[in-house]
Scaffold this motif. Structure first.
Motif, PDB file in Angstrom:
ATOM      1  N   VAL A 153       0.836  -1.204   0.000  1.00  0.00           N
ATOM      2  CA  VAL A 153       0.000   0.000   0.000  1.00  0.00           C
ATOM      3  C   VAL A 153       0.872   1.255   0.000  1.00  0.00           C
ATOM      4  N   LYS A 154       1.915   1.230   0.811  1.00  0.00           N
ATOM      5  CA  LYS A 154       2.810   2.382   0.900  1.00  0.00           C
ATOM      6  C   LYS A 154       3.464   2.677  -0.461  1.00  0.00           C
ATOM      7  N   GLU A 155       4.007   1.645  -1.086  1.00  0.00           N
ATOM      8  CA  GLU A 155       4.739   1.860  -2.341  1.00  0.00           C
ATOM      9  C   GLU A 155       3.804   2.211  -3.500  1.00  0.00           C
ATOM     10  N   ILE A 156       2.620   1.640  -3.488  1.00  0.00           N
ATOM     11  CA  ILE A 156       1.630   2.041  -4.503  1.00  0.00           C
ATOM     12  C   ILE A 156       1.245   3.508  -4.295  1.00  0.00           C
ATOM     13  N   ASN A 157       1.048   3.878  -3.048  1.00  0.00           N
ATOM     14  CA  ASN A 157       0.675   5.275  -2.767  1.00  0.00           C
ATOM     15  C   ASN A 157       1.805   6.248  -3.071  1.00  0.00           C
ATOM     16  N   ASN A 158       3.033   5.739  -3.048  1.00  0.00           N
ATOM     17  CA  ASN A 158       4.173   6.569  -3.453  1.00  0.00           C
ATOM     18  C   ASN A 158       4.351   6.576  -4.976  1.00  0.00           C
ATOM     19  N   ASN A 159       3.356   6.033  -5.672  1.00  0.00           N
ATOM     20  CA  ASN A 159       3.393   5.982  -7.142  1.00  0.00           C
ATOM     21  C   ASN A 159       4.598   5.223  -7.678  1.00  0.00           C
ATOM     22  N   ASN A 160       4.743   4.003  -7.211  1.00  0.00           N
ATOM     23  CA  ASN A 160       5.791   3.130  -7.724  1.00  0.00           C
ATOM     24  C   ASN A 160       5.187   1.955  -8.489  1.00  0.00           C
ATOM     25  N   PHE A 161       6.036   1.308  -9.302  1.00  0.00           N
ATOM     26  CA  PHE A 161       5.721  -0.025  -9.810  1.00  0.00           C
ATOM     27  C   PHE A 161       6.020  -0.969  -8.649  1.00  0.00           C
ATOM     28  N   VAL A 162       5.150  -1.922  -8.401  1.00  0.00           N
ATOM     29  CA  VAL A 162       5.369  -2.843  -7.287  1.00  0.00           C
ATOM     30  C   VAL A 162       5.362  -4.278  -7.797  1.00  0.00           C
ATOM     31  N   LEU A 163       6.453  -4.999  -7.496  1.00  0.00           N
ATOM     32  CA  LEU A 163       6.536  -6.421  -7.825  1.00  0.00           C
ATOM     33  C   LEU A 163       6.156  -7.207  -6.588  1.00  0.00           C
ATOM     34  N   ALA A 164       5.055  -7.948  -6.671  1.00  0.00           N
ATOM     35  CA  ALA A 164       4.578  -8.652  -5.482  1.00  0.00           C
ATOM     36  C   ALA A 164       4.004 -10.002  -5.878  1.00  0.00           C
ATOM     37  N   HIS A 165       3.977 -10.895  -4.950  1.00  0.00           N
ATOM     38  CA  HIS A 165       3.373 -12.200  -5.211  1.00  0.00           C
ATOM     39  C   HIS A 165       1.853 -12.086  -5.240  1.00  0.00           C
ATOM     40  N   TRP A 166       1.271 -12.872  -6.114  1.00  0.00           N
ATOM     41  CA  TRP A 166      -0.195 -12.900  -6.240  1.00  0.00           C
ATOM     42  C   TRP A 166      -0.584 -14.335  -6.567  1.00  0.00           C
ATOM     43  N   SER A 167      -1.617 -14.787  -5.921  1.00  0.00           N
ATOM     44  CA  SER A 167      -1.979 -16.207  -6.014  1.00  0.00           C
ATOM     45  C   SER A 167      -2.609 -16.586  -7.358  1.00  0.00           C
ATOM     46  N   GLY A 168      -3.019 -15.587  -8.110  1.00  0.00           N
ATOM     47  CA  GLY A 168      -3.719 -15.889  -9.366  1.00  0.00           C
ATOM     48  C   GLY A 168      -5.230 -15.814  -9.178  1.00  0.00           C
ATOM     49  N   ASP A 169      -5.636 -15.387  -8.029  1.00  0.00           N
ATOM     50  CA  ASP A 169      -7.054 -15.341  -7.665  1.00  0.00           C
ATOM     51  C   ASP A 169      -7.679 -14.037  -8.178  1.00  0.00           C
ATOM     52  N   ARG A 170      -8.693 -14.176  -9.021  1.00  0.00           N
ATOM     53  CA  ARG A 170      -9.319 -13.012  -9.642  1.00  0.00           C
ATOM     54  C   ARG A 170      -9.992 -12.080  -8.625  1.00  0.00           C
ATOM     55  N   GLU A 171     -10.562 -12.676  -7.597  1.00  0.00           N
ATOM     56  CA  GLU A 171     -11.234 -11.865  -6.572  1.00  0.00           C
ATOM     57  C   GLU A 171     -10.244 -10.990  -5.815  1.00  0.00           C
ATOM     58  N   VAL A 172      -9.088 -11.580  -5.552  1.00  0.00           N
ATOM     59  CA  VAL A 172      -8.037 -10.827  -4.859  1.00  0.00           C
ATOM     60  C   VAL A 172      -7.587  -9.643  -5.712  1.00  0.00           C
ATOM     61  N   GLU A 173      -7.405  -9.927  -6.994  1.00  0.00           N
ATOM     62  CA  GLU A 173      -7.013  -8.874  -7.944  1.00  0.00           C
ATOM     63  C   GLU A 173      -8.004  -7.712  -7.877  1.00  0.00           C
ATOM     64  N   GLN A 174      -9.294  -8.063  -7.833  1.00  0.00           N
ATOM     65  CA  GLN A 174     -10.370  -7.082  -7.786  1.00  0.00           C
ATOM     66  C   GLN A 174     -10.317  -6.260  -6.493  1.00  0.00           C
ATOM     67  N   LYS A 175     -10.063  -6.949  -5.403  1.00  0.00           N
ATOM     68  CA  LYS A 175     -10.019  -6.262  -4.098  1.00  0.00           C
ATOM     69  C   LYS A 175      -8.838  -5.317  -4.015  1.00  0.00           C
ATOM     70  N   ILE A 176      -7.695  -5.760  -4.529  1.00  0.00           N
ATOM     71  CA  ILE A 176      -6.514  -4.892  -4.520  1.00  0.00           C
ATOM     72  C   ILE A 176      -6.797  -3.634  -5.327  1.00  0.00           C
ATOM     73  N   LYS A 177      -7.471  -3.814  -6.442  1.00  0.00           N
ATOM     74  CA  LYS A 177      -7.812  -2.668  -7.274  1.00  0.00           C
ATOM     75  C   LYS A 177      -8.745  -1.713  -6.524  1.00  0.00           C
TER      76      LYS A 177
END
Lengths: 485, 485
Positions: A423-447
């Motif tokens: 959250v911090k790095e996204i709010n600092n307007n960075n590209f963020v490399l992070a692990h993601w399970s491949g779960d579409r719902e999670v993707e939606q929530k992060i957005k």
């Protein structure tokens, strides 16, 4: 011409519009969401076109042209495509106007089309309608074609180059006999885009695959290059789709294979648009205006004679006319009505890579003052060394802009392993490399929670076991998150 | 590929369609009146574009891009323009589709535009809307711009290239401070078209001025080049308009002159479209198919290896690979699935200027067989002289096609002085030079009685007193009558 440019730190969004206005690249058209591309902006597009067109032809594709208007029924054939595209489209319903009883021009209701026509938002449907007629046997494959065209997607929130209802692009469309060949083609064309954007436009991109929720409506896989803008946001710069057999099945595009059996073709499509000019602006430009990489600059060198009194003027004008820059894209700014300072300012705003200033004193020294647009640095150059210095400096500028773009991206790309950092790095307007399970719902929530989307699953990474930064579920790869244009 | 071409004497109109199909230049699109331009046809257009674009830029014009959609109200501003153009146009009324209760895709009536939008039939109106904002002082003039674009005019009777509802073209638009300058510009651009069409497309044209009833809707004067087709009909190949101040007054495009007084600008517009490809086909092609002038042929030389048995094949293929033709636009036809005869036939239909046939016997003689597409003549050429012979032959073909086109036009142009001869020569499908009083009603009657229209009032003629061929009234000049496409 005397446009004052807002500073990036003050209002980045206004800065962007100011740069476009100051460099006279484009302006809004009379219809909401449309854009008039002015000569200087169009010359940049022509340079990009010329380079890309050559690469498209060198990789075996031929240009052709399909009609602008697509029957509405074509869109109904591929279900996910219509959901993704056809709904926000310009619809042609009539083909005549007339004068009414008051002499006003009105639509002639007797000239209503039986079937409404859609201004192409992209051409997969109309092209598959033809492919289905052209493809008979395995000998007819592959089909490798491209078109340069205007397309239209009705947009409510528009911005010059980045998002306009009508835009210009090329769209490549291919049909193959195997899945592997289509996959190879889709990746090959992404590489073509990547090389163009990195080597000629001096931009810095991450190549990868889109998540399912971000892929093209109708594709099996979408590949993308995501460029970083100076404000840390991502710009999708070009995409290449492995369409699988989705359109082939919808349009019955089949061929007889070598065993005389019917098979559906495997397809790709890929495109780059005038949007890239928005990315070009936001990668290189500064608070003084546009900065252009020499490889696509319409004017590479501008010569400004410094005219003070009439006696010297003739001498100066004679001197500049004889200067050998070795560069074809070179202009001399003769305009008598403007001061040298006003001219410096104008060419700076237009991002011309090299400016030569020539006054009476320079002539005495048989030299000129060379100003680099990227660093705004000045040096005296002997006339005898001018062509060689310009050649070297143009290369230097191209390299410097490329390095700078890469550096900004690397500095503003953060690898994070927990949600707070995310959250911090996204709010600092960075590209963020992070692990993601491949779960579409999670993707939606992060957005929803951060406005960040998965820009791509980068190609260039080693497999790495980890835990999804949001859900804690097992993940095998990192994906690239960012806010995006 | 095995398309049989109807003979010209049998059915000229069907011959035209057959040539297009046999050469694979274009085909009809799914919407009535639209055309798909196939790769070979588009490559011809690209070659024409490249030559014309250079000429347009060399004469000081810059390319830019205006939006496709024009507000309906813009057309109401110039009265004669709307009558001539805007009424048969594609009208966009909505910007969204939706699924209805049955799951069908329908127009969303809630997404109705407040003002209908017209797909540009030509861009004078939208461009003047911008000019009126850009032009402030005499220093802003002239404005010299051009755009390459698609346009649409709803046509009921269509024919590939000659008349399609959507077509591709360039449209130049200029604004000047004096009437004389605009007049000079309009004539200069007609000359640019004439040179291109005569020197590169090897067509034969008559340049002149349109009569008032045939001029562009909104123009003061229209200049035209009228080409003769092999059947004796005329094809309007390009036009250039002196628009006077008509659009300037309609859109309030004014500037402050050097005396600080407001003046309306003087304008021109000029265009050439994909229609010219129809003219190219009908000027040069024969009963065997397309014939292309080398200057715009996508493939100038094709090499067909004659493969008979496997032992020789390797030798032949090795030999053709090493042939030095000196021509970049050269292709070797390797396709194993086709006989040499089938290949000869195909390239003949595609109008490739030179075909080289190479079999085992030619290799023994260290020579190749060179076949000219224009005369269908054959000669043996020593390999050592191949590049020089090809160079000379391509020039010969270009010249021969040019001469032939001029000869046909001259032979089929009749100067007549009485009505009986007029009717006879028009019915024999000739161009007819006859006196005309300038009377619009007479022009109309001649059209009704003979289908002939005034193609132009030719520039190239000495003043000559005479009597109108129809009315007997005094006339000072001959005009060119013909049936036209």
């Amino acid at each position: 011409m005397n446009k004052v440019i807002t500073k990036r730190t003050e209002d980045y969004s206004k800065w962007y519009l100011d740069v476009i206005e100051a460099a006279d690249l484009a302006e809004y058209g009379p219809v909401k969401g449309t854009m008039i591309i002015k000569p200087y902006g169009y010359a940049i597009w022509e340079n990009i076109q010329k380079l890309l067109d050559k690469k498209i032809k060198d990789t075996g594709h031929k240009n052709m042209y399909f009609p602008l208007l697509i029957p509405k029924s074509f869109f109904a054939k591929e279900a996910s495509h219509v959901d993704g595209f056809a709904k926000e489209c310009a619809v042609v319903t009539h083909y005549r106007l007339k004068n009414d009883e008051n002499g006003q021009i009105v639509v002639d209701e007797t000239a209503k089309l039986e079937e409404e026509l859609i201004i192409r938002p992209t051409s997969e449907t109309i092209i598959n309608n033809s492919f289905s007629q052209w493809v008979k046997s395995w000998r007819d494959l592959p089909i490798l074609i491209n078109q340069w065209a205007n397309v239209m997607r009705w947009e409510m929130r528009t911005r010059p180059f980045l998002r306009t209802s009508e835009f210009l692009w090329q769209e490549g469309h291919t049909a193959h006999s195997t899945k592997a060949e289509a996959e190879k083609e889709a990746k090959k064309m992404l590489k073509v885009y990547k090389e163009l954007v990195e080597k000629k436009l001096a931009m810095s991109v991450v190549a990868g695959k889109k998540s399912d929720s971000e892929k093209f409506a109708g594709a099996l896989h979408t590949y993308t290059i995501e460029a970083m803008m100076q404000d840390g946001k991502a710009l999708q710069s070009a995409t290449s789709h492995n369409l699988g057999q989705n359109f082939a099945k919808a349009f019955e595009t089949k061929y007889l294979d070598q065993e005389n059996k019917f098979q559906y073709v495997w397809q790709t499509s890929w495109g780059m648009s005038t949007r890239i000019i928005g990315g070009l602006i936001m990668t290189h430009s500064d608070d003084n205006g546009l900065v252009l990489p020499p490889a696509i600059a319409p004017i590479k060198v501008v010569i400004v004679p410094i005219l003070k009194n009439n006696e010297d003027n003739a001498k100066v004008l004679d001197f500049v006319k004889k200067l050998k820059t070795g560069v074809k894209e070179c202009e001399i700014d003769y305009r008598p009505e403007l001061s040298a300072g006003a001219k410096f300012n104008e060419w700076e705003k237009k991002g011309v890579p090299i400016r030569l200033e020539v006054g009476p004193k320079d002539i005495e020294n048989n030299s000129v003052v060379l100003v680099r647009r990227d660093k705004l640095s000045k040096e005296n150059v002997k006339v005898t060394e001018l062509a060689a210095t310009i050649k070297k400096t143009l290369l230097d500028i191209q390299n410097y802009l490329t390095e700078q773009a890469v550096n900004v991206r690397l500095q503003k790309t953060k690898t994070v392993d927990n949600w707070d950092d995310f959250v911090k790095e996204i709010n600092n307007n960075n590209f963020v490399l992070a692990h993601w399970s491949g779960d579409r719902e999670v993707e939606q929530k992060i957005k929803q929670e951060t406005s960040a989307t998965i820009r791509c699953i980068p190609f260039d990474q080693a497999p790495e076991l980890g835990k999804c930064v949001y859900s804690g579920k097992v993940s095998k790869k990192r994906v690239l998150f960012a806010k995006a244009y």
